[in-house]
Design an enzyme around this catalytic site. Sequence first.
Site, PDB file in Angstrom:
ATOM      1  N   ASP A 102       7.532  39.025  25.683  1.00 37.16           N
ATOM      2  CA  ASP A 102       7.685  38.200  26.742  1.00 37.16           C
ATOM      3  C   ASP A 102       8.967  38.624  27.627  1.00 37.16           C
ATOM      4  O   ASP A 102       9.943  38.777  27.150  1.00 37.16           O
ATOM      5  CB  ASP A 102       8.070  36.612  26.482  1.00 37.16           C
ATOM      6  CG  ASP A 102       6.851  35.971  25.617  1.00 37.16           C
ATOM      7  OD1 ASP A 102       5.972  36.541  25.045  1.00 37.16           O
ATOM      8  OD2 ASP A 102       6.881  34.820  25.875  1.00 37.16           O
ATOM      9  N   LYS A 165       4.009  33.255  32.916  1.00 37.81           N
ATOM     10  CA  LYS A 165       4.498  32.072  31.865  1.00 37.81           C
ATOM     11  C   LYS A 165       5.724  31.499  33.053  1.00 37.81           C
ATOM     12  O   LYS A 165       6.365  32.357  33.783  1.00 37.81           O
ATOM     13  CB  LYS A 165       5.366  32.596  30.928  1.00 37.81           C
ATOM     14  CG  LYS A 165       6.172  31.874  30.052  1.00 37.81           C
ATOM     15  CD  LYS A 165       6.947  32.843  28.707  1.00 37.81           C
ATOM     16  CE  LYS A 165       8.032  31.839  28.198  1.00 37.81           C
ATOM     17  NZ  LYS A 165       8.510  32.751  26.967  1.00 37.81           N
ATOM     18  N   LYS A 201       0.990  30.548  30.302  1.00 40.72           N
ATOM     19  CA  LYS A 201       2.035  29.846  28.979  1.00 40.72           C
ATOM     20  C   LYS A 201       2.844  29.193  29.963  1.00 40.72           C
ATOM     21  O   LYS A 201       3.630  29.484  30.931  1.00 40.72           O
ATOM     22  CB  LYS A 201       2.671  31.020  28.507  1.00 40.72           C
ATOM     23  CG  LYS A 201       3.897  30.498  27.354  1.00 40.72           C
ATOM     24  CD  LYS A 201       4.223  31.490  26.426  1.00 40.72           C
ATOM     25  CE  LYS A 201       5.172  30.924  25.593  1.00 40.72           C
ATOM     26  NZ  LYS A 201       5.928  32.274  24.950  1.00 40.72           N
TER      27      LYS A 201
END
Length: 250
Positions: A102, A165, A201
């Site tokens: 991430d 995300k 996400k």
Amino acid sequence: MDMPLARRVFTCIDNTTLNATDNCVSVEAFCRRTMEMRMADGATVAAVCVYPELVGVAARTLAGSGIRVASVAGAFPHGQLPIALRVEEVRRAVGDGADEVDIVINRGLLLAGEENAVRDEVAAMKEACCGRTLKVILETGELPSPTLIHRAAELAIAGGADFIKTSTGKIAAGATLEAAEVMLGVVFENVKTNKKTVGFKAAGGIRKPEEALAYAQLAQKIMGDEYVNNQTFRIGASSLTEGLYSLLTF
């Protein structure tokens, strides 16, 4: 509450510990507790997310569990390091056993209008992933308009993001349904134009089961029911995980 959907959401959680006090002992305990939270049919959360320095202990503890190891990297949470150092951190996390990485975009570059640089930085970190899953954090709470969120999502996908995300969880403004709707709209557009499905996400301040379900329902509305699975949909969470597990196993 839609309990079947709640169960699906549980299997889409990235159970996350990103505390300044994290260490080998605490992360091993966190991973062991995560493995204990298993449904009667064997279903678990999707991943455990940790800092790069602790990827090795997470990988050793979770080995054979079916739970993936995710690592933040690339100068998380600010993205304010030279790209060579950010790439090296990604490469190291993967080398230590991360299945997923991430990263966060450099919002300063985006706000300065340096769009090509934003895309190219994502691409460089995607290459460093060596085929692992790359989730690209936009930090939507620092982007002042839906138009800029939309453009950030486009650039992340153009750079090779496997997921986009919402947030790092490290600023006051975390995930919002408004930002999620914009991002999922870009994902939908990408399916139409490029025939490629990118994951989504939501993370940052999602603590209650009903909040998590709201994101799943929004994803279903825009992308279809089948999109809510852990290959394309994730929720980044810490306190949510225990609460949802208790609800599902009560």
